[in-house]
Scaffold this active site. Structure first.
Site, PDB file in Angstrom:
ATOM      1  N   ASP A 188       0.842  -0.940   0.124  1.00 31.79           N
ATOM      2  CA  ASP A 188      -0.223  -0.097  -0.262  1.00 31.79           C
ATOM      3  C   ASP A 188       0.937   1.592   0.116  1.00 31.79           C
ATOM      4  O   ASP A 188       0.789   2.206   0.695  1.00 31.79           O
ATOM      5  CB  ASP A 188      -0.746   0.130   1.426  1.00 31.79           C
ATOM      6  N   GLU A 355     -11.488  -0.773  -3.791  1.00 30.72           N
ATOM      7  CA  GLU A 355     -10.982   0.073  -2.107  1.00 30.72           C
ATOM      8  C   GLU A 355      -9.640   0.972  -3.033  1.00 30.72           C
ATOM      9  O   GLU A 355      -9.043   0.886  -4.424  1.00 30.72           O
ATOM     10  CB  GLU A 355      -9.863  -1.112  -1.449  1.00 30.72           C
TER      11      GLU A 355
END
Length: 465
Positions: A188, A355
């Site tokens: 991420d 997401e």
């Protein structure tokens, strides 16, 4: 794994002096990256795994490629403590102890494995050498016995100190492929440029259930050589309302300060996630919780999960907060960067969205990007849309980054984008399954260039090794 006294754990995790029977030993810092470990008292013999078991074996330029590969490890961020180290093989396994025998295994991400595969470095018997102290058995060190590697209780003798000391040598099997840009397991990644320098803020990966608790910052001038600035926020001591699920940070600059937006949850079994914001005077922290409570509460807005925050600041200085898994939301931030009007929150979920929303602007055109599918799937990928404002409306442009099986690259997603200061050169940072043995909780961070067509659409990004 046994429970350690709090003081012992604190000393090991922070790299302070480790006190062992027989007197103090100074903590040592190891360079991350590919290395081989040579015995101090048997020069020419190196730590190697044969099959699964760790041993000491002679290695030369004439050794087989497999022997040289098995004698090469990558020194990475400690799986159980950021101030210590783990040793990863070229096949993606980790050196760990089991029943005090050293071996290599795949990272399961549970607390026992992470502790068994974490070692803290102290000065070795000779200048420039190191000894590896077990994280969860701090009275034991890695040593060779009859050329087999064991975790043995420390003995204050010259023979033991020599048997447990190693020199860091050039790797017998140098890495020939690109990436990951940060050695070890990180996911991420949020990439940004402040003051002419690049910064990376990733999730610390390798935890079962993504149960990491802290964030680190890395910086670079060239996107190749990165400096590790250590832990910048730790949910344990730094965040009163979260102690687990330290996911997907993002940093924005405003008001002469730096704001870290992050996801957090509780280790108590409550699966509700919330968003927080922390502030610092430097892009490398340390950051402190700005509110002492969540910025976005779990369940505050119906539908979706409150994770994956991102902030975009438009040319007029107005900043917007984006977040959400399942449902994408956006809202203008207050000028203080730590508040917003809930009545202004807007749902901006595009088709295919899962997401990781990310927004940037180029040549007057706004881009909303996101990740599709589940991060545990090899089909995790990045898609995007374009629009005329930070809040849309958006025109879906399709997938721009996806797996490349011919190169063994899977699970490419949860990206961020940065423009090289003063240019029209753009880069995408993203994570993938660690190559070659990764999965949805063993991921690594890499960077590739992102190019545009004449009409402003993004050319497909081809994952590179």
């Amino acid at each position: 794994m046994r429970i350690l006294p709090v003081l012992a754990l604190s000393a090991l995790a922070t790299g302070l002096v480790v006190v062992l029977p027989g007197g103090p030993a100074a903590a040592a810092a190891l360079p991350t990256g590919a290395r081989s470990l040579e015995s101090v008292n048997y020069p020419g013999r190196f730590v190697r795994h044969a099959g699964a078991l760790g041993q000491l074996e002679a290695v030369t330029s004439g050794s087989t490629a497999q022997v040289r590969r098995d004698a090469t490890f990558t020194v990475v961020n400690g799986l159980a403590a950021p101030g210590c180290y783990s040793l990863q093989t070229r096949d993606g396994l980790f050196l760990r102890h089991r029943d005090f025998r050293l071996r290599v295994d795949a990272n399961t991400g549970d607390a026992t494995f992470r502790a068994d595969a974490t070692f803290c470095a102290v000065d070795g018997a000779q200048a420039g050498s190191v000894a590896l102290v077990s994280y969860n058995y701090p009275d034991r060190r890695v040593r060779h016995r009859d050329f087999a590697l064991w975790l043995d209780p420390y003995q204050d003798t010259a023979a033991f100190r020599a048997d447990s000391s190693f020199r860091l040598a050039a790797p017998w099997a140098p890495k020939t492929t690109k990436g990951p840009v940060i050695p070890g397991l990180f996911a991420d990644p949020h990439i940004a440029a402040f003051g002419g320098r690049y910064y990376l803020y990733p999730t610390t990966d390798g935890y079962a259930g993504w149960g990491g608790t802290y964030y680190k910052a890395f910086s670079s001038t060239d996107l190749v050589n990165w400096t590790d600035h250590g832990v910048i926020l730790d949910h344990g001591p730094d965040v009163s309302w979260a102690d687990d699920s330290a996911w997907a940070p993002a940093v924005a600059a405003a008001n002469g300060r730096y704001y870290l937006y992050f996801s957090g949850g509780a280790a108590s079994g409550d699966t509700t996630k919330q968003l927080g914001v922390a502030v610092a005077d430097s892009p490398t922290g340390p950051f402190r919780d700005a509110l002492g409570r969540p910025l976005v509460r779990g369940g505050q807005f119906a539908g979706g999960q409150a994770i994956d925050p991102m902030v975009f600041t438009d040319d007029n200085g107005q900043s917007y907060l984006y977040w959400g898994q399942g449902v994408a939301r956006a809202v203008p931030l207050g000028s203080d960067m730590v508040s917003f009007d809930p009545a202004q929150v807007r749902v901006v979920t595009p088709a295919g969205y899962n997401e990781a929303p990310f927004v940037f602007k180029r040549a007057g055109l706004y881009y909303l990007m996101w990740s599709e599918n589940d991060t545990r799937s090899e089909d995790y990928r990045v898609a995007y849309a374009t629009g005329s404002s930070p809040l849309g409306p958006w025109t879906n442009r399709g997938v721009v980054l996806s797996k490349r099986l011919d190169a063994g690259v899977k699970g490419t997603g949860h990206h961020s984008v940065v423009r090289a200061p003063g240019t029209d050169t753009w880069y995408m940072a993203y994570h993938r399954f660690a190559v070659p043995a990764g999965n949805g909780t063993n991921r690594e961070t890499t960077i590739d260039r992102m190019d545009f067509n004449a009409d402003g659409t993004i050319r497909p990004v081809v994952p590179t090794l």
